[in-house]
Design a protein around this motif. Structure first.
Motif, PDB file in Angstrom:
ATOM      1  N   PHE A 145       0.804  -1.379   0.040  1.00  0.00           N
ATOM      2  CA  PHE A 145       0.239   0.277   0.213  1.00  0.00           C
ATOM      3  C   PHE A 145       0.514   0.784   0.046  1.00  0.00           C
ATOM      4  CE2 PHE A 145      -2.513  -3.343   1.974  1.00  0.00           C
ATOM      5  CZ  PHE A 145      -3.821  -3.596   0.876  1.00  0.00           C
ATOM      6  N   GLY A 146       2.058   1.403   0.248  1.00  0.00           N
ATOM      7  CA  GLY A 146       3.312   2.345   0.105  1.00  0.00           C
ATOM      8  C   GLY A 146       2.766   2.853   1.517  1.00  0.00           C
ATOM      9  N   ASP A 147       2.977   4.611   0.312  1.00  0.00           N
ATOM     10  CA  ASP A 147       2.464   5.268   2.053  1.00  0.00           C
ATOM     11  C   ASP A 147       1.560   5.772   2.565  1.00  0.00           C
ATOM     12  OD1 ASP A 147       5.443   5.728   2.190  1.00  0.00           O
ATOM     13  OD2 ASP A 147       5.292   7.593   1.236  1.00  0.00           O
ATOM     14  N   GLN A 148       0.262   5.554   1.518  1.00  0.00           N
ATOM     15  CA  GLN A 148      -1.501   5.883   1.707  1.00  0.00           C
ATOM     16  C   GLN A 148      -1.743   4.491   2.527  1.00  0.00           C
ATOM     17  OE1 GLN A 148      -1.694   8.506   0.680  1.00  0.00           O
ATOM     18  NE2 GLN A 148      -3.969   8.137   1.357  1.00  0.00           N
ATOM     19  N   PRO A 149      -2.146   5.105   3.664  1.00  0.00           N
ATOM     20  CA  PRO A 149      -2.304   3.872   4.988  1.00  0.00           C
ATOM     21  C   PRO A 149      -4.183   3.581   3.998  1.00  0.00           C
ATOM     22  CG  PRO A 149      -2.689   6.479   5.813  1.00  0.00           C
ATOM     23  CD  PRO A 149      -2.504   6.221   4.022  1.00  0.00           C
ATOM     24  N   PRO A 150      -3.940   2.239   3.998  1.00  0.00           N
ATOM     25  CA  PRO A 150      -5.282   0.956   3.462  1.00  0.00           C
ATOM     26  C   PRO A 150      -6.191   1.461   4.207  1.00  0.00           C
ATOM     27  CG  PRO A 150      -3.663  -0.245   5.054  1.00  0.00           C
ATOM     28  CD  PRO A 150      -3.080   1.058   4.600  1.00  0.00           C
ATOM     29  N   THR A 151      -7.344   1.111   3.370  1.00  0.00           N
ATOM     30  CA  THR A 151      -9.073   1.076   4.440  1.00  0.00           C
ATOM     31  C   THR A 151      -9.197  -0.766   5.295  1.00  0.00           C
ATOM     32  OG1 THR A 151     -10.160  -0.352   2.338  1.00  0.00           O
ATOM     33  CG2 THR A 151     -10.003   2.337   2.557  1.00  0.00           C
ATOM     34  N   THR A 152     -10.284  -0.944   6.107  1.00  0.00           N
ATOM     35  CA  THR A 152      -9.696  -1.382   6.297  1.00  0.00           C
ATOM     36  C   THR A 152     -10.532  -2.766   5.822  1.00  0.00           C
ATOM     37  OG1 THR A 152     -10.918  -0.864   8.589  1.00  0.00           O
ATOM     38  CG2 THR A 152     -11.600  -3.180   8.386  1.00  0.00           C
ATOM     39  N   GLY A 153     -11.360  -2.701   4.656  1.00  0.00           N
ATOM     40  CA  GLY A 153     -10.926  -3.542   4.064  1.00  0.00           C
ATOM     41  C   GLY A 153     -10.170  -4.205   2.640  1.00  0.00           C
ATOM     42  N   GLN A 154      -9.022  -3.311   2.644  1.00  0.00           N
ATOM     43  CA  GLN A 154      -8.213  -3.577   2.084  1.00  0.00           C
ATOM     44  C   GLN A 154      -6.714  -4.197   3.157  1.00  0.00           C
ATOM     45  OE1 GLN A 154      -7.184   0.285   1.022  1.00  0.00           O
ATOM     46  NE2 GLN A 154      -7.357  -0.653  -1.778  1.00  0.00           N
ATOM     47  N   VAL A 155      -7.112  -3.858   3.673  1.00  0.00           N
ATOM     48  CA  VAL A 155      -6.112  -4.590   4.997  1.00  0.00           C
ATOM     49  C   VAL A 155      -6.851  -5.914   4.898  1.00  0.00           C
ATOM     50  CG1 VAL A 155      -5.908  -4.895   7.415  1.00  0.00           C
ATOM     51  CG2 VAL A 155      -5.086  -2.341   6.029  1.00  0.00           C
ATOM     52  N   ALA A 156      -7.907  -6.110   5.084  1.00  0.00           N
ATOM     53  CA  ALA A 156      -8.764  -7.183   5.744  1.00  0.00           C
ATOM     54  C   ALA A 156      -8.210  -8.684   4.179  1.00  0.00           C
ATOM     55  CB  ALA A 156     -10.339  -7.584   5.636  1.00  0.00           C
ATOM     56  N   ARG A 157      -8.130  -7.797   3.021  1.00  0.00           N
ATOM     57  CA  ARG A 157      -7.961  -8.775   1.881  1.00  0.00           C
ATOM     58  C   ARG A 157      -7.063  -9.280   1.670  1.00  0.00           C
ATOM     59  NH1 ARG A 157     -12.699  -5.693  -0.226  1.00  0.00           N
ATOM     60  NH2 ARG A 157     -10.987  -3.997  -1.082  1.00  0.00           N
ATOM     61  N   PHE A 158      -5.945  -8.292   2.082  1.00  0.00           N
ATOM     62  CA  PHE A 158      -4.823  -8.348   1.515  1.00  0.00           C
ATOM     63  C   PHE A 158      -4.040  -9.564   3.001  1.00  0.00           C
ATOM     64  CE2 PHE A 158       0.358  -7.600   2.362  1.00  0.00           C
ATOM     65  CZ  PHE A 158       0.298  -8.257   1.801  1.00  0.00           C
ATOM     66  N   LEU A 159      -4.493  -9.167   3.854  1.00  0.00           N
ATOM     67  CA  LEU A 159      -3.683 -10.402   5.200  1.00  0.00           C
ATOM     68  C   LEU A 159      -4.424 -11.691   5.397  1.00  0.00           C
ATOM     69  CD1 LEU A 159      -4.430  -8.136   9.111  1.00  0.00           C
ATOM     70  CD2 LEU A 159      -2.587  -9.187   7.748  1.00  0.00           C
ATOM     71  N   GLN A 160      -6.038 -11.483   4.673  1.00  0.00           N
ATOM     72  CA  GLN A 160      -6.591 -12.776   4.884  1.00  0.00           C
ATOM     73  C   GLN A 160      -5.587 -14.062   4.192  1.00  0.00           C
ATOM     74  OE1 GLN A 160     -10.288 -13.339   2.138  1.00  0.00           O
ATOM     75  NE2 GLN A 160     -10.987 -15.532   3.865  1.00  0.00           N
ATOM     76  N   GLU A 161      -4.646 -13.282   2.794  1.00  0.00           N
ATOM     77  CA  GLU A 161      -4.327 -14.327   1.684  1.00  0.00           C
ATOM     78  C   GLU A 161      -2.808 -14.894   2.105  1.00  0.00           C
ATOM     79  OE1 GLU A 161      -3.156 -13.118  -2.049  1.00  0.00           O
ATOM     80  OE2 GLU A 161      -4.609 -12.775  -2.722  1.00  0.00           O
ATOM     81  N   LYS A 162      -2.435 -13.644   3.411  1.00  0.00           N
ATOM     82  CA  LYS A 162      -0.720 -13.853   3.854  1.00  0.00           C
ATOM     83  C   LYS A 162      -0.899 -14.436   4.464  1.00  0.00           C
ATOM     84  CE  LYS A 162       2.007 -11.156   1.575  1.00  0.00           C
ATOM     85  NZ  LYS A 162       3.281 -11.720   1.236  1.00  0.00           N
ATOM     86  N   CYS A 163      -2.490 -14.342   5.934  1.00  0.00           N
ATOM     87  CA  CYS A 163      -2.340 -15.677   6.640  1.00  0.00           C
ATOM     88  C   CYS A 163      -1.721 -17.044   6.450  1.00  0.00           C
ATOM     89  CB  CYS A 163      -3.444 -15.430   7.648  1.00  0.00           C
ATOM     90  SG  CYS A 163      -3.109 -13.586   8.339  1.00  0.00           S
ATOM     91  N   ARG A 164      -2.985 -17.029   4.695  1.00  0.00           N
ATOM     92  CA  ARG A 164      -2.874 -18.945   4.280  1.00  0.00           C
ATOM     93  C   ARG A 164      -1.866 -18.885   4.348  1.00  0.00           C
ATOM     94  NH1 ARG A 164      -7.094 -17.543  -0.165  1.00  0.00           N
ATOM     95  NH2 ARG A 164      -8.021 -17.888   1.388  1.00  0.00           N
ATOM     96  N   ASP A 165      -0.983 -18.108   3.393  1.00  0.00           N
ATOM     97  CA  ASP A 165       0.570 -18.084   3.341  1.00  0.00           C
ATOM     98  C   ASP A 165       1.289 -18.776   4.866  1.00  0.00           C
ATOM     99  OD1 ASP A 165      -0.369 -17.485   0.663  1.00  0.00           O
ATOM    100  OD2 ASP A 165       0.732 -15.346   0.766  1.00  0.00           O
ATOM    101  N   ILE A 166       1.324 -17.586   5.260  1.00  0.00           N
ATOM    102  CA  ILE A 166       2.099 -18.320   7.003  1.00  0.00           C
ATOM    103  C   ILE A 166       1.698 -19.657   7.246  1.00  0.00           C
ATOM    104  CG2 ILE A 166       2.947 -16.975   8.932  1.00  0.00           C
ATOM    105  CD1 ILE A 166       2.178 -14.084   8.140  1.00  0.00           C
ATOM    106  N   ALA A 167      -0.008 -19.813   7.108  1.00  0.00           N
ATOM    107  CA  ALA A 167      -0.105 -20.667   8.002  1.00  0.00           C
ATOM    108  C   ALA A 167       0.034 -22.286   7.660  1.00  0.00           C
ATOM    109  CB  ALA A 167      -2.062 -20.811   7.877  1.00  0.00           C
ATOM    110  N   ALA A 168       1.036 -22.070   6.498  1.00  0.00           N
ATOM    111  CA  ALA A 168       1.631 -23.070   5.284  1.00  0.00           C
ATOM    112  C   ALA A 168       2.512 -23.680   6.535  1.00  0.00           C
ATOM    113  CB  ALA A 168       1.389 -23.151   4.247  1.00  0.00           C
TER     114      ALA A 168
END
Lengths: 260, 260
Positions: A145-168
């Protein structure tokens, strides 16, 4: 394994009742005695209390049980060490600043061969896999997201995927909050309940204590409590599915179609 | 104006005695009642306690006075608001992670027209000139030293100059620590004492309390205490000169020729 406790509300609420039951598991009704911690958001500010003593005998935990700090977002953790020594720098939750907001993170589980490349923006101070995962998540969000703080929805979509990767890499039950939303991921075990009007009388499962929430709330209050194992015997706790990612805002679970 | 208290020692030492006198100034013997905070390093870890209540009536301050947390580096602050509202996010000390170390900062004074360009690596969460100065110092250090953590001497030489620049904007009495050294800059008022063998019996100036340090120390202990106004009536406090920058390591003042 450790245990997690989170709270997300639409009005500043104290967590004394839930924390009292939870802290009992830190060395008395359960074996999580390798330190503990709790972070409270208050406005944009955050208070973090950590202690390497068992929660059940910590003077700091005693204070939390007696001093009703009101907060809209809380994350607490009691630790049974799997990776990293028992010392203060390895106690969850961890806090970092990103986009001029504090971010608070706690993790329950164990990650194997999880060695992401960290570019130096966010580095672990201690030696846990958990803090490494936290730094990696923040670094990845900054890269996305760079210098621009993301919205809650953007964070959610991004984290959902990242968490899946880490959980592997193992077990990744986690809670993350920026004071606005509470993001949660379940690998193996997490439960939640939303307390709202009509409020019940609740009985703690870990010690003899009951509270009539209707006496300490107003009808519009909404309080989501998320925890590894249910805290009360007479409320209806919903179990997370394995791999489920949920976002709590103002005491509500946000459905994916509301992630904006 | 606010007041600052710092401690730097060669062995983990509790600050209960000094903090007790200092906290009295948070609303009782002095007017600094707009919140307070204290940070303790323990190993690489740090504990931060902040409260927007006056130190003299804060349950968290009460805990600090009764729970002897032992630390080699402590920074405390009581606030009289000049810039920024009275709320948690504006309470000092502030904490950030840099090079995998926690950095703790507190400031007494007031900066005018101090608006450095912040590139986003470290951003203020609250609205004080102090937190802005802290973020600017960390950003400048990262720009100077890159990914390689600097030595204490390198930090000292760099900070001395930066503090001089910042102090051109007003009053900049400050304390900064990474858990290894305590860096201090005085614009207007700062005093220190090094307590070492033979240890005196000390009398607090702010309330009737005395302690015989020889009973609670070993002959090799060395404890530097740095504070806005002397805390005891029968010790020999050294006043900082205006513009003086001092570095404390293991209870000693490091002379500039020792900055390595």
């Amino acid at each position: 394994m450790c245990q997690l406790l989170g709270m997300n509300c639409n009005t500043p609420t104290d967590i004394v009742f839930s924390f009292t039951g939870f802290a009992t598991r830190g060395g008395l009704t359960d074996e999580h005695k390798d330190g503990w911690g709790i972070a409270f958001f208050e406005g944009r500010g955050a208070r973090l209390f950590v202690d390497h003593l068992p929660a059940v005998s910590s003077p700091v935990a005693e204070l939390i049980k007696r001093y009703p700090i009101k907060s809209e977002n809380v994350i607490a953790h009691i630790r049974k060490a799997t990776q990293g020594e028992v010392n203060l720098e390895n106690c969850h939750p961890f806090v970092r600043e990103c986009w001029g907001q504090y971010w608070v993170f706690a993790h329950n589980g164990d990650l194997k061969e999880f060695n992401p490349v960290l570019n130096g923006q966010f580095l672990p101070v201690g030696s846990t896999d958990s803090e490494r995962a936290f730094c990696y998540l923040l670094q990845s969000m900054r890269a996305e997201f760079g210098d621009q703080p993301p919205t809650t929805g953007q964070v959610a979509r991004f984290l959902q995927e990242k968490c899946r990767d880490i959980a592997a890499h193992g077990t990744f039950n986690m809670m993350l909050s920026n004071g606005e939303a509470l993001f949660t991921h379940c690998s193996t075990k997490l439960h939640y309940v939303v307390r709202q009007h009509p409020f019940p009388v609740a009985n703690l499962s870990d010690q003899e204590l009951r509270v009539d929430f209707s006496e300490v709330t107003t009808p519009s209050d909404k309080v989501a409590v998320i925890v590894t194992e249910p805290l009360t015997t007479n409320e209806c706790w919903t179990q997370f599915g394995s791999g489920e990612f949920k976002v709590f805002v103002k005491g509500d679970v946000l459905m994916p179609e509301q992630w904006q």
